[in-house]
Structure formats: structure tokens, C-alpha cells
Write a protein that holds these residues in place. Structure first.
Motif, PDB file in Angstrom:
ATOM      1  N   PHE A  52       0.828  -1.205   0.000  1.00 16.75           N
ATOM      2  CA  PHE A  52       0.000   0.000   0.000  1.00 16.75           C
ATOM      3  C   PHE A  52       0.864   1.257   0.000  1.00 16.75           C
ATOM      4  O   PHE A  52       0.544   2.227  -0.689  1.00 16.75           O
ATOM      5  CB  PHE A  52      -0.946   0.009   1.199  1.00 16.75           C
ATOM      6  CG  PHE A  52      -1.897   1.168   1.181  1.00 16.75           C
ATOM      7  CD1 PHE A  52      -2.910   1.225   0.249  1.00 16.75           C
ATOM      8  CD2 PHE A  52      -1.756   2.206   2.079  1.00 16.75           C
ATOM      9  CE1 PHE A  52      -3.784   2.306   0.220  1.00 16.75           C
ATOM     10  CE2 PHE A  52      -2.616   3.278   2.061  1.00 16.75           C
ATOM     11  CZ  PHE A  52      -3.634   3.327   1.132  1.00 16.75           C
ATOM     12  N   ILE A  53       1.967   1.238   0.731  1.00 17.69           N
ATOM     13  CA  ILE A  53       2.882   2.392   0.732  1.00 17.69           C
ATOM     14  C   ILE A  53       3.469   2.595  -0.663  1.00 17.69           C
ATOM     15  O   ILE A  53       3.621   3.728  -1.121  1.00 17.69           O
ATOM     16  CB  ILE A  53       3.980   2.209   1.798  1.00 17.69           C
ATOM     17  CG1 ILE A  53       3.373   2.368   3.189  1.00 17.69           C
ATOM     18  CG2 ILE A  53       5.119   3.183   1.587  1.00 17.69           C
ATOM     19  CD1 ILE A  53       4.299   1.976   4.316  1.00 17.69           C
ATOM     20  N   ASN A  54       3.783   1.498  -1.344  1.00 21.31           N
ATOM     21  CA  ASN A  54       4.310   1.609  -2.708  1.00 21.31           C
ATOM     22  C   ASN A  54       3.246   2.059  -3.694  1.00 21.31           C
ATOM     23  O   ASN A  54       3.573   2.564  -4.770  1.00 21.31           O
ATOM     24  CB  ASN A  54       4.901   0.280  -3.169  1.00 21.31           C
ATOM     25  CG  ASN A  54       6.231   0.012  -2.531  1.00 21.31           C
ATOM     26  OD1 ASN A  54       6.961   0.935  -2.212  1.00 21.31           O
ATOM     27  ND2 ASN A  54       6.539  -1.245  -2.339  1.00 21.31           N
ATOM     28  N   LEU A  55       1.986   1.882  -3.357  1.00 22.34           N
ATOM     29  CA  LEU A  55       0.898   2.316  -4.231  1.00 22.34           C
ATOM     30  C   LEU A  55       0.589   3.805  -4.074  1.00 22.34           C
ATOM     31  O   LEU A  55       0.044   4.423  -4.995  1.00 22.34           O
ATOM     32  CB  LEU A  55      -0.362   1.493  -3.929  1.00 22.34           C
ATOM     33  CG  LEU A  55      -1.581   1.834  -4.744  1.00 22.34           C
ATOM     34  CD1 LEU A  55      -1.457   1.196  -6.119  1.00 22.34           C
ATOM     35  CD2 LEU A  55      -2.825   1.373  -4.057  1.00 22.34           C
ATOM     36  N   ILE A  75     -13.692  14.979 -12.542  1.00 17.03           N
ATOM     37  CA  ILE A  75     -13.763  16.013 -11.515  1.00 17.03           C
ATOM     38  C   ILE A  75     -15.040  16.840 -11.550  1.00 17.03           C
ATOM     39  O   ILE A  75     -15.217  17.720 -10.721  1.00 17.03           O
ATOM     40  CB  ILE A  75     -12.532  16.952 -11.590  1.00 17.03           C
ATOM     41  CG1 ILE A  75     -12.425  17.642 -12.932  1.00 17.03           C
ATOM     42  CG2 ILE A  75     -11.278  16.206 -11.267  1.00 17.03           C
ATOM     43  CD1 ILE A  75     -11.316  18.677 -12.992  1.00 17.03           C
ATOM     44  N   ASP A  76     -15.924  16.579 -12.477  1.00 13.73           N
ATOM     45  CA  ASP A  76     -17.188  17.315 -12.500  1.00 13.73           C
ATOM     46  C   ASP A  76     -18.070  16.916 -11.322  1.00 13.73           C
ATOM     47  O   ASP A  76     -18.063  15.777 -10.881  1.00 13.73           O
ATOM     48  CB  ASP A  76     -17.937  17.051 -13.803  1.00 13.73           C
ATOM     49  CG  ASP A  76     -17.402  17.872 -14.955  1.00 13.73           C
ATOM     50  OD1 ASP A  76     -16.624  18.809 -14.689  1.00 13.73           O
ATOM     51  OD2 ASP A  76     -17.750  17.573 -16.106  1.00 13.73           O
ATOM     52  N   TYR A  77     -18.815  17.858 -10.812  1.00 16.70           N
ATOM     53  CA  TYR A  77     -19.793  17.643  -9.740  1.00 16.70           C
ATOM     54  C   TYR A  77     -19.172  17.040  -8.486  1.00 16.70           C
ATOM     55  O   TYR A  77     -19.740  16.170  -7.852  1.00 16.70           O
ATOM     56  CB  TYR A  77     -20.955  16.764 -10.228  1.00 16.70           C
ATOM     57  CG  TYR A  77     -21.596  17.267 -11.488  1.00 16.70           C
ATOM     58  CD1 TYR A  77     -22.333  18.442 -11.479  1.00 16.70           C
ATOM     59  CD2 TYR A  77     -21.428  16.591 -12.682  1.00 16.70           C
ATOM     60  CE1 TYR A  77     -22.922  18.920 -12.633  1.00 16.70           C
ATOM     61  CE2 TYR A  77     -22.009  17.062 -13.850  1.00 16.70           C
ATOM     62  CZ  TYR A  77     -22.756  18.234 -13.817  1.00 16.70           C
ATOM     63  OH  TYR A  77     -23.322  18.703 -14.968  1.00 16.70           O
ATOM     64  N   GLY A  78     -17.989  17.460  -8.140  1.00 12.78           N
ATOM     65  CA  GLY A  78     -17.335  16.981  -6.931  1.00 12.78           C
ATOM     66  C   GLY A  78     -16.790  15.576  -7.038  1.00 12.78           C
ATOM     67  O   GLY A  78     -16.592  14.902  -6.033  1.00 12.78           O
ATOM     68  N   GLY A  79     -16.528  15.119  -8.230  1.00 11.43           N
ATOM     69  CA  GLY A  79     -16.046  13.763  -8.438  1.00 11.43           C
ATOM     70  C   GLY A  79     -14.606  13.543  -8.053  1.00 11.43           C
ATOM     71  O   GLY A  79     -14.166  12.401  -7.971  1.00 11.43           O
ATOM     72  N   ASP A  80     -13.849  14.621  -7.794  1.00 15.53           N
ATOM     73  CA  ASP A  80     -12.435  14.437  -7.455  1.00 15.53           C
ATOM     74  C   ASP A  80     -12.254  13.695  -6.133  1.00 15.53           C
ATOM     75  O   ASP A  80     -11.363  12.868  -5.991  1.00 15.53           O
ATOM     76  CB  ASP A  80     -11.692  15.768  -7.446  1.00 15.53           C
ATOM     77  CG  ASP A  80     -12.413  16.841  -6.643  1.00 15.53           C
ATOM     78  OD1 ASP A  80     -13.556  16.594  -6.219  1.00 15.53           O
ATOM     79  OD2 ASP A  80     -11.830  17.913  -6.453  1.00 15.53           O
ATOM     80  N   GLY A  81     -13.121  13.945  -5.176  1.00 16.67           N
ATOM     81  CA  GLY A  81     -13.050  13.212  -3.911  1.00 16.67           C
ATOM     82  C   GLY A  81     -13.413  11.747  -4.083  1.00 16.67           C
ATOM     83  O   GLY A  81     -12.804  10.864  -3.468  1.00 16.67           O
ATOM     84  N   ILE A  82     -14.392  11.492  -4.931  1.00 13.31           N
ATOM     85  CA  ILE A  82     -14.799  10.114  -5.191  1.00 13.31           C
ATOM     86  C   ILE A  82     -13.685   9.364  -5.915  1.00 13.31           C
ATOM     87  O   ILE A  82     -13.412   8.199  -5.620  1.00 13.31           O
ATOM     88  CB  ILE A  82     -16.108  10.096  -6.000  1.00 13.31           C
ATOM     89  CG1 ILE A  82     -17.224  10.689  -5.156  1.00 13.31           C
ATOM     90  CG2 ILE A  82     -16.453   8.691  -6.444  1.00 13.31           C
ATOM     91  CD1 ILE A  82     -18.500  10.947  -5.904  1.00 13.31           C
ATOM     92  N   GLY A  89      -9.089   2.989  -2.399  1.00  7.21           N
ATOM     93  CA  GLY A  89      -9.824   1.740  -2.182  1.00  7.21           C
ATOM     94  C   GLY A  89      -9.311   0.618  -3.067  1.00  7.21           C
ATOM     95  O   GLY A  89      -9.255  -0.542  -2.647  1.00  7.21           O
ATOM     96  N   PHE A  90      -8.935   0.961  -4.287  1.00 11.95           N
ATOM     97  CA  PHE A  90      -8.347  -0.033  -5.181  1.00 11.95           C
ATOM     98  C   PHE A  90      -7.056  -0.582  -4.595  1.00 11.95           C
ATOM     99  O   PHE A  90      -6.816  -1.789  -4.606  1.00 11.95           O
ATOM    100  CB  PHE A  90      -8.092   0.593  -6.551  1.00 11.95           C
ATOM    101  CG  PHE A  90      -7.373  -0.305  -7.510  1.00 11.95           C
ATOM    102  CD1 PHE A  90      -8.029  -1.365  -8.108  1.00 11.95           C
ATOM    103  CD2 PHE A  90      -6.046  -0.086  -7.817  1.00 11.95           C
ATOM    104  CE1 PHE A  90      -7.372  -2.201  -8.985  1.00 11.95           C
ATOM    105  CE2 PHE A  90      -5.374  -0.909  -8.694  1.00 11.95           C
ATOM    106  CZ  PHE A  90      -6.042  -1.971  -9.282  1.00 11.95           C
ATOM    107  N   GLY A  91      -6.240   0.292  -4.055  1.00 13.83           N
ATOM    108  CA  GLY A  91      -4.977  -0.144  -3.464  1.00 13.83           C
ATOM    109  C   GLY A  91      -5.169  -1.009  -2.240  1.00 13.83           C
ATOM    110  O   GLY A  91      -4.463  -1.996  -2.037  1.00 13.83           O
ATOM    111  N   ILE A  92      -6.150  -0.667  -1.413  1.00 11.49           N
ATOM    112  CA  ILE A  92      -6.410  -1.447  -0.216  1.00 11.49           C
ATOM    113  C   ILE A  92      -6.944  -2.827  -0.565  1.00 11.49           C
ATOM    114  O   ILE A  92      -6.601  -3.821   0.065  1.00 11.49           O
ATOM    115  CB  ILE A  92      -7.399  -0.692   0.698  1.00 11.49           C
ATOM    116  CG1 ILE A  92      -6.715   0.536   1.300  1.00 11.49           C
ATOM    117  CG2 ILE A  92      -7.936  -1.592   1.800  1.00 11.49           C
ATOM    118  CD1 ILE A  92      -7.663   1.461   2.022  1.00 11.49           C
ATOM    119  N   SER A  93      -7.763  -2.904  -1.597  1.00 12.08           N
ATOM    120  CA  SER A  93      -8.435  -4.169  -1.898  1.00 12.08           C
ATOM    121  C   SER A  93      -7.665  -5.073  -2.852  1.00 12.08           C
ATOM    122  O   SER A  93      -7.820  -6.294  -2.785  1.00 12.08           O
ATOM    123  CB  SER A  93      -9.813  -3.889  -2.482  1.00 12.08           C
ATOM    124  OG  SER A  93      -9.695  -3.211  -3.719  1.00 12.08           O
TER     125      SER A  93
END
Length: 101
Positions: A52-55, A75-82, A89-93
Motif C-alpha cells: 500500500f505504501i508503494n501504491l 472532476i465534474d460535480y465533486g467527483g475528485d473526492g470520489i 480503495g483499489f490499493g487497499i483491496s
């Protein structure tokens, strides 16, 4: 978006490379750590944390590039946080799924 998915497909291969190298008879660090008293859960959690650190540079760099190049689909409609949550989440899973090999 297609190039982002192609780039993300190469990330699990970096995780698998260390596990495959560990299985070589000359390397065998897992066996050595287990003999010295390390628990198996500690060994796998340390591997997960290292992966995870390497990711993190990929996640942070990808988010910076998406914002810098103003990719509207992300990034439209606040998508940058998502997008940031999805990257992390991809890295964790994905790391535990590569360990099942």
C-alpha cells in the motif's frame, strides 16, 4: 479513461513480483521470519502495508494529473473526492487478492 484502466492493471503485477521472488529457494524470507518467531498474520500485514505504501505515489500522482489536466469526466460535480476514494480503495483491496496466488 481507457489509459487509466490500462495503467491500473499493471499495479497488481508489482505486488505479485515480490511474492513470487519470495517463493524462490534462494530467497525464502517468509520461512526465515516464521522461524524467528514472526506470526503469519504479522508477515502478511507487513506485506500488505508495504504494498500500500508503494501504491501511494500512483494514487497521489494520478489524482494530481487528473486535476492538473482538468479531466472533466473525473472532476465534474465533486467527483475528485470520489476518484481519490476509488484510487485508495483499489490499493487497499487489490493487494490481498494478489496474495491468493
Amino acid at each position: 479513461t481507457t489509459f487509466l484502466m490500462i495503467a491500473a492493471a499493471f499495479i497488481p503485477s508489482a505486488f505479485v513480483a515480490l511474492i513470487v521472488k519470495e517463493r524462490e529457494i534462494t530467497h525464502n524470507s517468509k520461512h526465515l521470519q516464521l522461524l524467528s518467531g514472526c506470526e503469519i498474520t504479522s508477515y502478511w500485514f507487513a506485506n500488505w502495508a508495504w504494498d500500500f505504501i508503494n501504491l501511494l505515489p500512483f494514487c497521489v500522482g494520478g489524482i494530481i494529473l487528473i486535476i492538473a489536466f482538468d479531466v472533466k469526466g473525473f472532476i465534474d460535480y465533486g467527483g475528485d473526492g470520489i476518484v481519490a476514494i476509488l484510487f485508495f480503495g483499489f490499493g487497499i483491496s487489490i493487494a490481498p487478492f494478489t496474495y491468493f496466488l
